[in-house]
Write a protein that holds these residues in place. Structure first.
Motif, PDB file in Angstrom:
ATOM      1  N   ALA A  88     -16.648  13.222  -6.889  1.00  0.00           N
ATOM      2  CA  ALA A  88     -17.529  14.383  -6.857  1.00  0.00           C
ATOM      3  C   ALA A  88     -16.920  15.583  -7.580  1.00  0.00           C
ATOM      4  N   GLY A  89     -16.249  15.315  -8.674  1.00  0.00           N
ATOM      5  CA  GLY A  89     -15.694  16.387  -9.491  1.00  0.00           C
ATOM      6  C   GLY A  89     -14.401  16.969  -8.987  1.00  0.00           C
ATOM      7  N   GLN A  90     -13.793  16.357  -7.961  1.00  0.00           N
ATOM      8  CA  GLN A  90     -12.568  16.881  -7.379  1.00  0.00           C
ATOM      9  C   GLN A  90     -11.470  15.824  -7.371  1.00  0.00           C
ATOM     10  N   TRP A  91     -10.241  16.272  -7.635  1.00  0.00           N
ATOM     11  CA  TRP A  91      -9.073  15.401  -7.457  1.00  0.00           C
ATOM     12  C   TRP A  91      -8.686  15.463  -5.985  1.00  0.00           C
ATOM     13  N   ARG A  92      -8.539  14.305  -5.352  1.00  0.00           N
ATOM     14  CA  ARG A  92      -8.263  14.281  -3.917  1.00  0.00           C
ATOM     15  C   ARG A  92      -7.396  13.081  -3.576  1.00  0.00           C
ATOM     16  N   ASP A  93      -6.728  13.172  -2.443  1.00  0.00           N
ATOM     17  CA  ASP A  93      -5.889  12.070  -1.975  1.00  0.00           C
ATOM     18  C   ASP A  93      -6.761  10.969  -1.382  1.00  0.00           C
ATOM     19  N   ALA A  94      -6.186   9.781  -1.301  1.00  0.00           N
ATOM     20  CA  ALA A  94      -6.867   8.681  -0.641  1.00  0.00           C
ATOM     21  C   ALA A  94      -6.853   8.896   0.865  1.00  0.00           C
ATOM     22  N   THR A  95      -7.751   8.219   1.545  1.00  0.00           N
ATOM     23  CA  THR A  95      -7.791   8.288   3.003  1.00  0.00           C
ATOM     24  C   THR A  95      -6.429   7.906   3.580  1.00  0.00           C
ATOM     25  N   GLY A  96      -5.913   8.751   4.463  1.00  0.00           N
ATOM     26  CA  GLY A  96      -4.617   8.482   5.069  1.00  0.00           C
ATOM     27  C   GLY A  96      -3.440   8.753   4.147  1.00  0.00           C
ATOM     28  N   GLY A  97      -3.704   9.284   2.952  1.00  0.00           N
ATOM     29  CA  GLY A  97      -2.623   9.603   2.025  1.00  0.00           C
ATOM     30  C   GLY A  97      -1.943   8.395   1.413  1.00  0.00           C
ATOM     31  N   ARG A  98      -2.591   7.251   1.454  1.00  0.00           N
ATOM     32  CA  ARG A  98      -1.980   6.025   0.932  1.00  0.00           C
ATOM     33  C   ARG A  98      -1.790   6.113  -0.583  1.00  0.00           C
ATOM     34  N   THR A  99      -0.682   5.523  -1.049  1.00  0.00           N
ATOM     35  CA  THR A  99      -0.407   5.459  -2.487  1.00  0.00           C
ATOM     36  C   THR A  99       0.163   4.086  -2.839  1.00  0.00           C
ATOM     37  N   PHE A 100       0.151   3.768  -4.122  1.00  0.00           N
ATOM     38  CA  PHE A 100       0.837   2.575  -4.601  1.00  0.00           C
ATOM     39  C   PHE A 100       1.608   2.934  -5.866  1.00  0.00           C
ATOM     40  N   ALA A 101       2.595   2.109  -6.179  1.00  0.00           N
ATOM     41  CA  ALA A 101       3.479   2.412  -7.300  1.00  0.00           C
ATOM     42  C   ALA A 101       2.938   1.829  -8.596  1.00  0.00           C
ATOM     43  N   VAL A 102       3.122   2.587  -9.671  1.00  0.00           N
ATOM     44  CA  VAL A 102       2.872   2.097 -11.030  1.00  0.00           C
ATOM     45  C   VAL A 102       4.226   2.010 -11.717  1.00  0.00           C
ATOM     46  N   GLU A 103       4.531   0.837 -12.290  1.00  0.00           N
ATOM     47  CA  GLU A 103       5.862   0.601 -12.829  1.00  0.00           C
ATOM     48  C   GLU A 103       5.852   0.446 -14.339  1.00  0.00           C
ATOM     49  N   ASP A 104       6.986   0.741 -14.937  1.00  0.00           N
ATOM     50  CA  ASP A 104       7.213   0.533 -16.362  1.00  0.00           C
ATOM     51  C   ASP A 104       7.598  -0.934 -16.561  1.00  0.00           C
ATOM     52  N   PRO A 105       6.796  -1.728 -17.276  1.00  0.00           N
ATOM     53  CA  PRO A 105       7.125  -3.150 -17.435  1.00  0.00           C
ATOM     54  C   PRO A 105       8.367  -3.403 -18.283  1.00  0.00           C
ATOM     55  N   ALA A 106       8.845  -2.387 -18.973  1.00  0.00           N
ATOM     56  CA  ALA A 106      10.059  -2.550 -19.784  1.00  0.00           C
ATOM     57  C   ALA A 106      11.325  -2.405 -18.957  1.00  0.00           C
ATOM     58  N   THR A 107      11.216  -1.748 -17.796  1.00  0.00           N
ATOM     59  CA  THR A 107      12.410  -1.495 -16.990  1.00  0.00           C
ATOM     60  C   THR A 107      12.236  -1.864 -15.524  1.00  0.00           C
ATOM     61  N   GLY A 108      10.994  -2.003 -15.074  1.00  0.00           N
ATOM     62  CA  GLY A 108      10.741  -2.225 -13.659  1.00  0.00           C
ATOM     63  C   GLY A 108      10.831  -0.959 -12.841  1.00  0.00           C
ATOM     64  N   GLU A 109      11.073   0.174 -13.481  1.00  0.00           N
ATOM     65  CA  GLU A 109      11.212   1.436 -12.757  1.00  0.00           C
ATOM     66  C   GLU A 109       9.848   2.026 -12.408  1.00  0.00           C
ATOM     67  N   GLU A 110       9.803   2.746 -11.305  1.00  0.00           N
ATOM     68  CA  GLU A 110       8.571   3.383 -10.867  1.00  0.00           C
ATOM     69  C   GLU A 110       8.262   4.585 -11.750  1.00  0.00           C
ATOM     70  N   LEU A 111       7.041   4.615 -12.280  1.00  0.00           N
ATOM     71  CA  LEU A 111       6.600   5.739 -13.101  1.00  0.00           C
ATOM     72  C   LEU A 111       5.933   6.815 -12.260  1.00  0.00           C
ATOM     73  N   ALA A 112       5.133   6.379 -11.309  1.00  0.00           N
ATOM     74  CA  ALA A 112       4.365   7.323 -10.498  1.00  0.00           C
ATOM     75  C   ALA A 112       3.831   6.592  -9.288  1.00  0.00           C
ATOM     76  N   ARG A 113       3.403   7.386  -8.315  1.00  0.00           N
ATOM     77  CA  ARG A 113       2.660   6.839  -7.187  1.00  0.00           C
ATOM     78  C   ARG A 113       1.246   7.377  -7.260  1.00  0.00           C
ATOM     79  N   VAL A 114       0.297   6.458  -7.187  1.00  0.00           N
ATOM     80  CA  VAL A 114      -1.112   6.791  -7.399  1.00  0.00           C
ATOM     81  C   VAL A 114      -1.874   6.617  -6.093  1.00  0.00           C
ATOM     82  N   ALA A 115      -2.845   7.473  -5.873  1.00  0.00           N
ATOM     83  CA  ALA A 115      -3.675   7.392  -4.671  1.00  0.00           C
ATOM     84  C   ALA A 115      -4.306   6.006  -4.565  1.00  0.00           C
ATOM     85  N   ASP A 116      -4.197   5.414  -3.384  1.00  0.00           N
ATOM     86  CA  ASP A 116      -4.643   4.046  -3.141  1.00  0.00           C
ATOM     87  C   ASP A 116      -5.954   4.078  -2.361  1.00  0.00           C
TER      88      ASP A 116
END
Length: 491
Positions: A20-48
């Motif tokens: 609805a035009g707003q950036w918002r967290d997921a219910t309960g603040g859940r997140t999941f990791a997005v990783e760099d496939p070249a290193t396996g390192e975490e790039l960011a945590r994204v709202a789940d």
């Protein structure tokens, strides 16, 4: 979206849901990791997103549908044109972000930004070119009036391998047609899609017209959305297996569906082919995106008279491929998307060798790569039996599987011996043969003396189990429209 050379690309990308035009967290603040496939390192945590978040996004799309459908074609066109300009202004940032989360070399990422932006520009034009029909009824009793209207709220599911182009290829025609949408990007590469929608919002997107719900639980979020009677359209790009499941789930609601599914592309080289062009086309069709493309050449069929020469040239060219992190200078082949991809492609190679295929070039990685990266050096196999899994399944990796054929009829029979039909490639200087192949090869697209077929102005899509519907070109916007007919009696 902004960034600087001293910050990682992911630092400037949105990581929340967009509802609805707003950036918002997921219910309960859940997140999941997005990783760099070249290193396996975490790039960011994204709202789940949860199922409740998905339905909230659909609520927003439904609430916005009537007003958005009532906007003028020119207003939709101008929004898309502003977005095109914004994407091109942020080309370098988007390319760096894409390389970080997906792994492809920076040059390929930059090319994808340009390609993806072309869908935005194309549909900016198509928004104002929606036609209709006004004819006299054959009996002369009145007039036939045919028009088009938006199909309604859409659910757009995009894959991880082309995170910008696959998003623009669905979002842009939906906007142009007057539809609202809920977008579910792949959990492996959600950042680029979120960044694109951020630019779309900055360009003036009204609230609720496009909503984005990244999630680590695709089926849990998708099922209630697909079951909701307010949804009118599903567009999915991904595997044939998942596509079948989604089609079943769409049946109860009689949803309008577009399915761009798996490929098994044959690549035919005839004795009269320009071998320089054929080798260039082979490398492009096979190794672009590390072979992780539905349009990737899967089976190389080479006529006996040029098989030895073609194979020698291909092996020499593949030897020159530089494997490494996509952001590293000189890299021409990045990592595969995850460890499971490396394991599966390796299994396909092992199966082929066990069945008698000859290894002409074995995988050999350079030193210095991260042990947690998902790298696989290219492999060239010859005399691949048709029973081998690598010949029957979509490879999605840097493996060139070759076998020979004697004549055109055998080549066509081998090429068509699959339940899939997305794209075929053929190299020949014989114009008459080229015309015959376009008609005989069972695929929705044919690259004739070309290793690439994708173009925003062309209808992308397949036949058989490779999918339903078309994306791009004049047909692309029709996937998001319903036809209306009125009879006007003669007064």
């Amino acid at each position: 979206m902004s960034g600087s050379p001293s910050r990682p690309p992911s630092a400037s990308a949105p990581t929340q849901l967009f509802v609805a035009g707003q950036w918002r967290d997921a219910t309960g603040g859940r997140t999941f990791a997005v990783e760099d496939p070249a290193t396996g390192e975490e790039l960011a945590r994204v709202a789940d997103a949860s199922p409740e978040d998905g339905l909230a996004a659909l609520d927003a799309a439904v609430a916005a549908q009537e007003a958005w459908a009532a906007t003028s074609p020119l207003e939709r066109s101008e929004l898309l044109r502003r977005t095109f300009d914004a994407v091109m202004d942020h080309r370098d940032e988007l390319a760096a972000l894409m390389t970080a989360e997906m792994g492809k070399p920076l040059a390929e990422s930059a090319a994808e930004v340009t390609y993806g932006a072309e869908y935005v520009r194309w549909f900016a034009g198509e928004a104002t070119r929606v036609g209709g029909r006004y004819d006299t009824a054959p009996e002369g009793t009145g007039r036939i009036l045919v028009g088009r209207r938006p199909v309604g709220p859409c659910y757009l599911i995009t894959p991880w391998n082309f995170p910008l182009a696959m998003a623009t290829r669905k979002i842009a025609p939906a906007i142009a047609a007057g539809c609202t949408a809920v977008v579910k990007p792949a959990s492996l590469t959600p950042l680029t899609t979120l960044a694109f929608v951020g630019l779309l919002a900055e360009a003036g997107l009204p609230e609720g017209v496009v909503n984005v719900v990244p999630t680590s639980s695709s089926s849990a979020v998708s099922e209630p959305i697909l079951a909701d009677p307010r949804l009118r359209k599903l567009s999915f790009t991904g595997s044939t297996e998942v596509g079948r499941t989604l089609l079943r789930q769409s049946a109860d609601g009689i949803l309008r569906t577009s399915m761009e599914l798996g490929g098994d592309a044959p690549f035919l080289v005839f004795n009269d082919a320009d071998l320089d062009a054929a080798v260039d086309g082979a490398l492009l069709a096979k190794l672009r995106n590390g072979g992780q493309a539905c349009t990737a050449a899967n089976r190389f069929l080479v006529q006996e008279g040029v098989a030895e020469e073609f194979t020698l040239r291909v092996v020499e060219r593949v030897r020159q491929v530089r494997v490494g992190p996509g952001a590293a200078p000189g890299t021409t082949l990045g990592p595969l998307i995850d460890a499971a991809a490396v394991e599966r492609v390796t299994e396909l190679v092992d199966d082929a060798v066990a069945r008698g295929a000859r290894v002409l070039l074995a995988p050999e990685l350079p030193s210095g790569l991260s042990p947690d990266g998902h790298f696989l050096a290219p492999v060239v196999l010859a005399d691949v039996p048709v029973e081998a899994r690598v010949w029957r399944e979509e490879i999605f990796g840097p493996v060139l599987a070759l076998r020979t054929f004697a004549d055109e009829d055998e080549a066509v029979a081998l090429a068509n011996d699959t339940d899939r039909g997305l794209v075929s490639y053929a190299f020949t200087r014989d114009l008459a043969r080229g015309h015959r192949l376009v008609e005989r090869l069972e695929s929705g697209m044919v690259g004739l003396n070309s290793g690439i077929v994708s173009n925003a102005a062309a209808p992308f899509g397949g036949i058989k189990t490779s999918g339903l519907g078309r994306e791009g070109g004049e047909l692309g916007i029709e996937e998001y429209q319903s036809v209306t007919y009125a009879f006007l009696p003669r007064s």
